[in-house]
Design an enzyme around this catalytic site. Structure first.
Site, mmCIF file in Angstrom:
data_model
loop_
_atom_site.group_PDB
_atom_site.id
_atom_site.type_symbol
_atom_site.label_atom_id
_atom_site.label_comp_id
_atom_site.label_asym_id
_atom_site.label_seq_id
_atom_site.Cartn_x
_atom_site.Cartn_y
_atom_site.Cartn_z
ATOM 1 C CB SER A 113 51.586 -39.845 18.231
ATOM 2 O OG SER A 113 52.458 -40.893 18.532
ATOM 3 C CG HIS A 114 55.727 -38.744 16.352
ATOM 4 N ND1 HIS A 114 54.646 -39.482 15.941
ATOM 5 C CD2 HIS A 114 56.224 -38.171 15.241
ATOM 6 C CE1 HIS A 114 54.512 -39.369 14.643
ATOM 7 N NE2 HIS A 114 55.457 -38.583 14.183
ATOM 8 C CG ASP A 277 55.179 -42.009 21.213
ATOM 9 O OD1 ASP A 277 54.919 -42.750 22.180
ATOM 10 O OD2 ASP A 277 54.461 -41.938 20.202
ATOM 11 C CG ASP A 279 50.650 -41.891 21.604
ATOM 12 O OD1 ASP A 279 51.845 -41.763 21.261
ATOM 13 O OD2 ASP A 279 49.829 -42.557 20.955
ATOM 14 C CG ASP A 281 51.963 -45.180 20.360
ATOM 15 O OD1 ASP A 281 52.851 -44.297 20.417
ATOM 16 O OD2 ASP A 281 50.999 -45.135 19.571
ATOM 17 N NE ARG A 282 55.851 -43.092 16.804
ATOM 18 C CZ ARG A 282 56.195 -42.521 15.666
ATOM 19 N NH1 ARG A 282 57.447 -42.155 15.459
ATOM 20 N NH2 ARG A 282 55.295 -42.309 14.725
ATOM 21 C CB THR A 344 52.978 -47.495 7.280
ATOM 22 O OG1 THR A 344 54.211 -47.868 6.669
ATOM 23 C CG2 THR A 344 53.253 -46.523 8.407
ATOM 24 C CE LYS A 376 53.436 -46.553 17.303
ATOM 25 N NZ LYS A 376 52.305 -46.151 16.461
ATOM 26 N NE ARG A 496 57.028 -41.276 7.881
ATOM 27 C CZ ARG A 496 57.146 -40.241 8.724
ATOM 28 N NH1 ARG A 496 58.284 -39.574 8.797
ATOM 29 N NH2 ARG A 496 56.135 -39.857 9.473
HETATM 30 C C1 VG1 Z 1 54.045 -42.794 11.367
HETATM 31 C C2 VG1 Z 1 54.898 -44.044 11.329
HETATM 32 C C3 VG1 Z 1 54.032 -45.279 11.465
HETATM 33 C C4 VG1 Z 1 53.197 -45.167 12.760
HETATM 34 C C5 VG1 Z 1 52.419 -43.877 12.745
HETATM 35 C C6 VG1 Z 1 51.657 -43.652 14.023
HETATM 36 O O1 VG1 Z 1 53.154 -42.791 10.283
HETATM 37 O O2 VG1 Z 1 55.639 -44.104 10.136
HETATM 38 O O3 VG1 Z 1 54.833 -46.418 11.468
HETATM 39 O O4 VG1 Z 1 52.310 -46.252 12.859
HETATM 40 O O5 VG1 Z 1 53.297 -42.772 12.575
HETATM 41 O O6 VG1 Z 1 52.490 -43.694 15.139
HETATM 42 P P1 VG1 Z 1 53.422 -41.962 8.924
HETATM 43 O O7 VG1 Z 1 52.195 -42.153 8.086
HETATM 44 O O8 VG1 Z 1 53.683 -40.556 9.343
HETATM 45 O O9 VG1 Z 1 54.647 -42.559 8.328
HETATM 46 V V1 VG1 Z 1 52.171 -42.694 16.433
HETATM 47 O O10 VG1 Z 1 53.186 -43.185 17.723
HETATM 48 O O11 VG1 Z 1 52.483 -41.181 15.731
HETATM 49 O O12 VG1 Z 1 50.549 -42.887 16.786
HETATM 50 CO CO CO Z 2 52.643 -42.581 19.475
#
Ligand code: VG1
Ligand code: CO
Length: 543
Positions: A113-114, A277, A279, A281-282, A344, A376, A496
């Protein structure tokens, strides 16, 4: 082609986090590591025999190699059909859509992801179930148990498949389809939104900048915004997916999408700025001179969704993750529809969406989506904003101001402290959770605690309970601070701290959020003894 069974010693560190298994890329490249996790996944779903799967990823380093391995393991496990994005590319929401559209038994999405990509950065594997959504907790627990007991994996010795050419081939009994990653997703977006109105908006001179951050949404944004909706060429920037995302963090927030932010705050700003982001989804939404906090974006989208054809009949309900601000609750209350608060992670929205209880969901971490898929969806959010802007004929800033004047403003900020030594982060959380019962009545940095608890979720659909989902502290005057540890990092622990403070409709909505939240920040840092535990007093990232 023959399948062979390879004996292995099980790995003990393959516990899926908030969203799949994320590790350093080099960990995934270790002999048998990826193989073991994929085999454990097949075991956890009762085997792969006769089943169909979608496979794709965000194009990061090791994406294509991982796909070749998964294909070979799927073949040896007796899978009947694989649908794979051309060149191994599928955004997370596009993969979710393909799983649902073709009724497959699930899908593998290769992405961290990000998190940054490259041989020295991060890689990840997510398994989505037949509803198109992230594996629910019961399934991820099963997967983890399987990894710890795994004695062998099955793999075929077939040559690598050609991921570049669209079309169908057979590997003995298994059908392998290489599909265009964009076309089915584009068709879905055409069903949901008023594309004529959005095309007319662009034709009328509306301008936007979409920063794909060298990640997976580039091809989607080019095809949808420029080719289909007629936005001028150059609307999409950084639109070619790169294995290392151009060495950046493909994380759409004011810190990592700073170039876009600077543009939007300058006198050269177009009408809308957006980013997505790794992948896809954000999303980040920013108007000319007006950054939209993800929690506010969720609320604005919910309040205006009826302007898009797919939501014209209204929403069934709205769900948000617990740390997300209460802005969307106010919209749900006014609409007289259901409001849900989940832990979350998108996996917790799946049951509510499947049961038809909610239509729109969102997280403070820049994730918004609806019942059109079970993930998302970054571009979906951008298109819904465009649809609303086309119908309301107001600027982003005006829509925000108008929203706050109606509902009040939930000032919001998340402070992240990254790569803390895990033991120190654990000590902070343990100490704070132990003292929660004693907090009410005590004052910190001038603010008095009214209530404090640890969030547990009782899923109203299947009755499952998820505990330890974050510590919440409420203050006199309506502020809230939430503390939780990230479940997506790959180095040490990330703490966080989520801060929010409500200013009613008739109040002052013009403050900078960091200024408005400063008293709350001081109280939260003091009561958690942040600096004593971690040596930190300044967050690495503030969103
Ligand atoms: C983070 C975000 C959460 C999101 C998750 C996956 O998780 O806070 O809201 O669903 O990333 O998003 P964490 O446990 O690091 O707070 V993605 O776009 O990284 O698949
Ligand atoms: Co993502």
């Amino acid at each position: 082609m023959t399948a062979q069974s390879v004996k292995i010693k099980p790995f003990h560190d393959q516990k899926p986090g908030t969203s799949g298994l994320r590790k350093k890329t080099r960990d995934f490249m270790r002999p048998q590591y990826l193989e073991a996790f994929i085999q454990a996944t097949f075991n956890a779903i009762g085997g792969g025999h006769g089943k169909a799967f979608v496979i794709g990823g965000d194009g990061r380093f090791f994406n294509a190699e991982a796909i070749q391995t998964i294909v070979k393991i799927a073949a040896a496990n007796g899978a009947s059909r694989l649908i794979i994005g051309q060149n191994g590319i599928l955004s997370t929401p596009a993969a979710s859509h393909l799983i649902r559209k073709y009724g497959t038994d699930g899908g593998f999405i290769l992405s961290a992801s990000h998190n940054p990509g490259g041989i020295d950065e991060d890689f990840g594997v997510k398994f989505n179930a037949a509803n198109g959504g992230p594996a629910p907790e019961a399934l991820t627990a099963k997967m983890f148990n399987e990894t710890k007991a795994l004695g062998s994996y099955e793999i075929s010795d077939q040559p690598d498949i050609d991921l570049t050419r669209i079309g169908t081939t057979k590997i003995t009994a298994m059908q392998v389809e290489i599909v265009d990653p964009v076309s089915d997703y584009l068709a879905l977006m055409e069903e949901l939104f008023d594309f004529n109105a959005i095309s007319a908006l662009f034709a009328g001179g509306f301008r936007m900048c979409f920063d794909a951050m060298h990640a997976v949404t580039g091809p989607y944004a080019h095809a949808i915004l420029e080719d289909r909706l007629g936005a001028p060429k150059g609307t999409v920037v950084n639109g070619i997916p790169k294995e290392d995302f151009g060495k950046g963090h493909p994380d759409p927030n004011p810190i990592w999408a700073k170039t876009l932010m600077d543009l939007m705050m300058s006198d050269k700003a177009p009408d809308l700025g957006a980013a997505s982001d790794g992948d896809g989804d954000r999303n980040m939404i920013v108007g000319r001179g007006a950054y939209v906090t993800p929690s506010d974006s969720l609320a604005v989208l919910a309040a205006n969704a009826h302007l898009a054809p797919a939501y014209a009949k209204g929403l069934a309900g709205i769900a948000r993750s617990m740390p997300t601000s209460a802005a969307s609750d106010r919209v749900a209350a006014r609409l007289g529809i259901g409001q849900y608060e989940t832990p979350t992670g998108w996996k917790f929205f799946g049951n509510l969406l499947d049961a038809g209880r909610v239509t729109i969901c969102g997280e403070e971490s820049a994730g918004t989506g609806s019942d059109h898929v079970r993930e998302k969806d970054g571009l979906w959010a951008v298109l819904l904003w465009l649809n609303i802007l086309a119908k309301r004929n107001l600027s982003v800033a005006q829509i925000l101001t108008d929203h706050w004047a109606t509902y009040g403003r939930d000032y919001y900020s998340r402070h992240d402290f990254e790569a803390i030594e895990a033991s120190k982060a654990d000590a902070l959380v343990t100490e704070l959770s132990d003292k929660l019962p004693d907090l009410p009545g005590q004052s910190f940095a001038g603010l008095t605690v009214t209530k404090a608890d640890e969030f547990s979720y009782h899923d109203p659909v299947d009755g499952s309970v998820s505990t330890h989902q974050g510590l919440r502290v409420y203050f006199d005057g309506g502020g809230r601070a939430v503390f939780r540890l990230s479940g997506t990092g790959t180095e040490g622990a990330t703490l966080r701290i989520y801060l929010e403070h409500y200013e009613p409709a008739e109040g002052d909505h013009s403050q900078d959020p960091q200024t408005a939240l400063a008293p709350l920040r001081d109280a939260a840092y003091t009561l958690s003894r942040l600096t004593d535990h971690t040596g930190r007093s300044d967050p690495d990232v503030r969103t």
